[in-house]
Design an enzyme around this catalytic site. Structure first.
Site, PDB file in Angstrom:
ATOM      1  N   ASP A 165       0.830  -1.214   0.000  1.00 46.58           N
ATOM      2  CA  ASP A 165       0.000   0.000   0.000  1.00 46.58           C
ATOM      3  C   ASP A 165       0.861   1.261   0.000  1.00 46.58           C
ATOM      4  OD1 ASP A 165      -2.161   1.674   0.033  1.00 46.58           O
ATOM      5  OD2 ASP A 165      -2.588   1.415   2.166  1.00 46.58           O
ATOM      6  N   GLU A 166       1.503   1.510  -1.135  1.00 42.08           N
ATOM      7  CA  GLU A 166       2.268   2.732  -1.331  1.00 42.08           C
ATOM      8  C   GLU A 166       1.806   3.415  -2.611  1.00 42.08           C
ATOM      9  OE1 GLU A 166       6.629   2.333  -0.036  1.00 42.08           O
ATOM     10  OE2 GLU A 166       6.146   0.454  -1.067  1.00 42.08           O
TER      11      GLU A 166
END
Length: 305
Positions: A165-166
């Site tokens: 989750d970047e």
């Protein structure tokens, strides 16, 4: 000094500007029947490969001098993207040309690893468009994306999905900010769709801190979780047994061999079951790899071009 994940994720995310929407075929590509790998004792070793620059086949070129077992047990294709369609206002799974090439050529890029007993997992990463794992507006939307993921695993004969989750840049394109239910709904649906496949967590971003909602905790639905900061030791904040966690993380060729050895030694002495590596390339990295295999498995690594 450790190397922040930001440097590697940005290189890959910016390279994913030319993306193709996923179009599912009607015929699934089944994974090859894996030959029994020579047995080894010790932690599970994971190798991320930036396929914009390197071949997945590099993962299968390393074995242990003692016994001949694979050095790496899990190979991660880095990376697909979660993109956002501003017309339909929905997230969708997308591949740049290099990821698409690996998937389209699964017979030569993926099956040889699986035939050696190495699992091949697809990592999914944000792409600056506002769509992320943590801001699905409804359970239905999360489930729809989970189906895209599981359909991809089936179509290309993969062994699972890795969440990173970047670079979602939540709020872009008028998308919502992270909410507490989104990732729980997504992981719940994905696990229901593929009960026997790998789901792993790159322990970073808003999704990684939102694992519980409405009395449901999805921690146990993950097979693995790992530290995202290379050259460091950090226990992932998820309720999994030590056997499924990698507090150690190294970037091959950049993390010093002494640090890689120290982190491997600590992995064994503290009873953790996973050791994470990133950026395996096509060079002969025997010395870098042996630095941790000697501590994890009591053996040097052997490189076979």
């Amino acid at each position: 000094m450790f190397t922040l994940v930001r440097s590697r994720a940005r290189r890959a995310a910016l390279a994913l500007s030319a993306v193709a929407a996923l179009a599912f075929g009607t015929t699934a590509m089944t994974s090859a029947t894996a030959a029994p790998a020579p047995l080894k004792q010790g932690p599970t070793s994971v190798a991320y490969v930036e396929v914009n620059n390197n071949s997945m086949l590099n993962v299968g070129k390393y074995t242990l001098a003692n016994g001949g077992g694979n050095v790496f047990d899990v190979a991660v294709i880095f990376a697909a993207n979660i993109n956002y369609d501003t017309g339909t206002k929905a997230a969708y799974l997308s591949f740049n040309e290099n990821v698409q090439r690996v998937l389209d050529n699964a017979a030569t890029e993926i099956r040889p690893l699986q035939q050696k007993g190495i699992k091949v997992v697809l990592s999914v990463l944000g792409n600056h468009q506002g769509a992320g794992f943590a801001n699905f507006p409804s359970q239905q939307a999360a489930s729809a994306f989970a189906k895209q993921l599981s359909d991809t695993v089936t179509k290309y004969g993969l062994d699972g999905i890795d969440f990173d989750d970047e670079y979602a840049e939540y709020g872009n394109n008028d998308t919502g900010q992270p909410n507490d239910s989104s990732f729980v709904h997504l992981v719940t649906a994905l696990r229901a769709n593929m009960p026997d496949k790998i789901i792993s967590l790159y322990n970073i971003g808003p999704a990684a801190t939102r694992l519980s909602y409405g009395g449901v905790d999805v921690s146990s639905k993950f097979d693995y979780a790992w530290n995202p900061y290379y050259g460091s030791w950090q226990v992932p904040g998820i309720a999994l047994p030590k056997s499924k966690l990698s507090p150690a993380a190294v970037e091959i060729g950049r993390t010093s061999q002494s640090t890689a050895a120290d982190l491997a030694r600590r992995t064994v002495s503290e009873g953790y079951g996973v050791y994470l590596t990133y950026n395996l390339d096509g060079a002969d990295r025997t010395a870098d790899v042996s630095a941790f295999t000697k501590e994890l498995y009591g053996s040097d690594a052997v490189y076979t071009p």
